[in-house]
Design an enzyme around this catalytic site. Structure first.
Site, PDB file in Angstrom:
ATOM      1  NE  ARG A   1     -10.247 -18.534  32.969  1.00 29.64           N
ATOM      2  CZ  ARG A   1      -9.801 -18.349  33.896  1.00 29.64           C
ATOM      3  NH1 ARG A   1     -10.148 -18.276  35.154  1.00 29.64           N
ATOM      4  NH2 ARG A   1      -8.437 -17.402  33.554  1.00 29.64           N
TER       5      ARG A   1
ATOM      6  CG  ASP B   1     -11.177 -15.154  32.482  1.00 31.17           C
ATOM      7  OD1 ASP B   1     -10.213 -15.437  31.590  1.00 31.17           O
ATOM      8  OD2 ASP B   1     -11.005 -15.439  33.683  1.00 31.17           O
TER       9      ASP B   1
ATOM     10  CG  HIS C   1      -8.026 -12.916  32.457  1.00 33.69           C
ATOM     11  ND1 HIS C   1      -7.797 -14.246  32.202  1.00 33.69           N
ATOM     12  CD2 HIS C   1      -7.129 -12.273  33.277  1.00 33.69           C
ATOM     13  CE1 HIS C   1      -6.970 -14.626  33.113  1.00 33.69           C
ATOM     14  NE2 HIS C   1      -6.240 -13.645  33.801  1.00 33.69           N
TER      15      HIS C   1
ATOM     16  CG  ASP D   1      -7.027 -11.063  36.817  1.00 34.75           C
ATOM     17  OD1 ASP D   1      -7.751 -10.434  36.142  1.00 34.75           O
ATOM     18  OD2 ASP D   1      -7.043 -12.317  36.788  1.00 34.75           O
ATOM     19  CD  GLU D   2      -3.288 -14.391  35.737  1.00 37.31           C
ATOM     20  OE1 GLU D   2      -2.425 -15.026  35.941  1.00 37.31           O
ATOM     21  OE2 GLU D   2      -4.410 -14.845  35.069  1.00 37.31           O
TER      22      GLU D   2
ATOM     23  CD1 TRP E   1      -4.201 -11.215  42.281  1.00 39.91           C
ATOM     24  CD2 TRP E   1      -3.364 -13.342  41.803  1.00 39.91           C
ATOM     25  NE1 TRP E   1      -3.697 -11.357  40.992  1.00 39.91           N
ATOM     26  CE2 TRP E   1      -3.309 -12.502  40.667  1.00 39.91           C
ATOM     27  CE3 TRP E   1      -2.875 -14.507  41.774  1.00 39.91           C
ATOM     28  CZ2 TRP E   1      -2.640 -13.052  39.379  1.00 39.91           C
ATOM     29  CZ3 TRP E   1      -2.371 -15.228  40.549  1.00 39.91           C
ATOM     30  CH2 TRP E   1      -2.253 -14.288  39.469  1.00 39.91           C
TER      31      TRP E   1
ATOM     32  CE1 TYR F   1      -5.720 -17.273  44.380  1.00 46.69           C
ATOM     33  CE2 TYR F   1      -5.391 -17.915  42.396  1.00 46.69           C
ATOM     34  CZ  TYR F   1      -5.639 -16.992  43.091  1.00 46.69           C
ATOM     35  OH  TYR F   1      -5.834 -15.696  42.476  1.00 46.69           O
TER      36      TYR F   1
ATOM     37  CD1 TRP G   1      -8.205 -19.221  40.975  1.00 46.95           C
ATOM     38  CD2 TRP G   1      -9.619 -18.047  39.300  1.00 46.95           C
ATOM     39  NE1 TRP G   1      -8.165 -17.848  41.223  1.00 46.95           N
ATOM     40  CE2 TRP G   1      -8.911 -17.224  40.438  1.00 46.95           C
ATOM     41  CE3 TRP G   1     -10.139 -17.665  38.448  1.00 46.95           C
ATOM     42  CZ2 TRP G   1      -8.975 -15.674  39.973  1.00 46.95           C
ATOM     43  CZ3 TRP G   1     -10.623 -16.462  38.212  1.00 46.95           C
ATOM     44  CH2 TRP G   1      -9.786 -15.252  39.009  1.00 46.95           C
ATOM     45  CB  THR G   2     -14.228 -23.554  37.477  1.00 43.42           C
ATOM     46  OG1 THR G   2     -14.614 -22.515  36.673  1.00 43.42           O
ATOM     47  CG2 THR G   2     -14.571 -23.305  38.799  1.00 43.42           C
ATOM     48  CD  GLU G   3      -8.208 -21.758  35.043  1.00 41.68           C
ATOM     49  OE1 GLU G   3      -8.895 -22.295  36.278  1.00 41.68           O
ATOM     50  OE2 GLU G   3      -7.599 -20.992  34.885  1.00 41.68           O
TER      51      GLU G   3
HETATM   52  C1  ACM Z   1      -5.855 -14.712  39.344  1.00 43.81           C
HETATM   53  O1  ACM Z   1      -5.837 -15.548  40.019  1.00 43.81           O
HETATM   54  N1  ACM Z   1      -5.745 -14.357  38.266  1.00 43.81           N
HETATM   55  C2  ACM Z   1      -6.442 -13.500  40.117  1.00 43.81           C
END
Ligand code: ACM
Length: 524
Positions: free
Chosen positions: A148, A177, A248, A309-310, A376, A401, A451-453
């Protein structure tokens, strides 16, 4: 009895008032073969901070002696550190144990031991102590999202030093990602030529989204990554790479549109879960096997993360390729298709002596036989995986997180998720009560996720990670009953170490003015 503010707290420590060891220009270090790396590390790190040469000495001439003794009953990564009457001895169960003993020794010095050049005034007095110590968990990790926002190599090396200072041993690097592909793949140069940068980035989490209008990007060459891996290994940290599939993946699809299901896309500019996913054709699988072939050459880690994920299923529901694959493989639905996709890589990795690591969505539609699960979305996935006989790394959002806000105050910069205070991180336990009687042995350990958004510079990463990482270090290292009242005074000393090391942590009483992001909304 003097109490030394060690962090994480060691298993056993007895201190007395006898003379310890004073480091001087004539202090010598000796190490047996398996401890040579730590001798070099001590000379480089303490040598820089103290200005002392800390030369190699023959066994009896050396005041500081390092050795490995697997028969000493110290346990994996364990050590004993004894400092008395002009001598300091570190015995490790293995070379990692010696290294942790040396990290502890450094903490026994004044905080200036964390500087890179001497100030000229300190006395380098090590107190008389005897410490026996070993970690509670074998997986003491931190996931860093360099997709990110790219983190320059120099800052990753610094981050590795900070993980080692906290006795962590896994750096999980989230390398790809929707918004960026960060690892050079020689066979597919467009992954970095096109996939490593985006036109602009969303700022905060406002809807409709607001963009900064500024290109962002960067990537690591394979040589950069080999350097990072070797630097980490010298500090007993394993770098676990993550190539996230089949969701992703928009940056990869932007570079090679044939990997996708729909119209051409650009590298993502917006945060969140994006519907663009990989198609499930043979050529896409082949493409990623070729990618992993190169990844495995660079990263010796036993665990290789394939994400998982996702992955929104919308595109697959209307995709000819996906529906054909479902029919041909006799799969029930798109969830089973995702599971099938992941299983292809499980077989691939197992054949090569590696283990597949994936986020807990890989449980949906059936877990691949060799999979280790990173839990997670709460602890349920980890509990289910452990009960099914799989290994688990715990990192539930609510306690792990580090992109989540550090207090409930309005002033926290770009607040996302729920409040995750220092005390919350400290109170969490990697083993859920449901597994206390049976299954706990499946919990390899835990990690925090960065997570670096909303962390667009290493300064912001410092702010979000520290000092919560210090609390986490105690959670995964120390077996003793945790006591926040005992932790906080030790943390005060530890903050002085972080100051000396140049870490811009969040002060306990709230952000400094330049750490605020007024007017940029987050999301809950
Ligand atoms: C995640 O936070 N999507 C693993």
């Amino acid at each position: 009895m003097p109490a030394h503010p060690l962090l994480p707290r060691p298993s056993e420590m007895s201190a007395d008032t006898r003379p310890g060891l004073v480091l001087t220009p004539s202090t010598r270090i000796n190490a047996d073969h398996a401890a040579h790396g730590t001798e070099a590390w001590l000379r480089a790190e303490l040598g820089a901070a103290t200005g002392l040469p800390l030369l190699h000495g023959k066994d009896q001439n050396a005041q500081l002696r390092l050795s490995v003794d697997t028969a000493a009953g110290l346990g994996p990564e364990g050590y004993r550190l004894a400092i008395h009457e002009g001598e300091a001895l570190i015995v490790g169960h293995d070379s990692a144990g010696v290294f942790y003993g040396a990290q502890t020794l450094r903490q026994l010095l004044p905080a200036a031991a964390y500087r890179r050049a001497p100030l000229g005034s300190a006395a380098w007095v090590l107190p008389s102590v005897r410490i026996t110590d070993r970690p509670r968990f074998g997986w003491r990790g931190c996931m860093l999202d360099v997709a990110r926002h790219f983190m320059p190599k120099h800052d990753i090396l610094r981050f590795i030093d900070l993980l080692a200072m906290h006795k962590l041993n896994v750096l999980h690097l989230h390398l790809t990602d929707d918004q960026g592909w960060r690892v050079e793949i020689k066979r597919y140069p467009r992954l970095t030529e096109a996939g490593a940068w985006r036109r602009e980035s969303q700022v905060g989490a406002a809807q409709p989204p607001v963009f900064d209008g500024r290109p962002h990007g960067g990537f690591y060459t394979q040589d950069d990554l080999r350097e990072i891996v070797a630097y980490a290994a010298a500090r007993h940290i394993t770098v676990v790479p993550e190539i996230d599939v089949p969701g992703h993946s928009q940056a990869a699809i932007a570079a090679y549109p044939e990997l996708g299901e729909g119209d051409p896309v650009e590298v993502g500019r917006e945060w969140g879960i994006i519907e663009t996913v990989l198609n499930v054709s043979d050529t896409t699988l082949e493409f990623y096997r070729n990618v992993f072939d190169e990844v495995l050459e660079v990263f010796p880690s036993r665990y290789i993360c394939v994400g998982g994920d996702e992955c929104p299923k919308k595109q697959w529901r209307t995709s000819e390729t996906a529906q054909r694959r479902i029919r041909e493989e006799g799969l029930a639905d798109e969830d089973e298709l995702q599971s099938w996709f992941i299983r292809q890589f499980d077989g691939y990795l197992t054949e090569r002596g590696r283990r597949l690591l994936g986020w807990d969505e890989i449980l949906q539609g059936g877990l691949a036989p060799g999979a280790t699960v990173v839990s997670w979305r709460g602890t349920e996935g980890g509990i289910a995986a452990a009960r099914a006989g799989h290994d688990v790394v715990m990192c539930p959002t609510a306690t792990s997180y580090l992109d989540y806000r550090q207090s409930a105050a309005d002033e926290e910069p770009i607040p996302v998720g729920t409040v995750l205070s220092l005390a919350d991180v400290y109170a969490a336990d990697p083993v859920p009560p449901e597994l206390a009687k049976k299954g706990a042995e499946r919990i390899l350990g835990a990690q925090v996720n960065v997570w670096t958004e909303h962390m667009d510079t290493p300064r912001t990463v410092d702010f979000m990670v520290f000092p919560r990482l210090a609390a986490f270090a105690e959670v995964v290292w120390s077996s003793r009953q945790r006591d926040y009242g005992d932790f906080l005074p030790r943390l005060a000393d530890h903050l002085a170490r972080l100051d000396a090391a140049g870490v811009e942590y969040r002060p306990l009483d709230g952000p400094r003015p330049w750490q605020l992001r007024p007017g940029i909304p987050g999301r809950s």
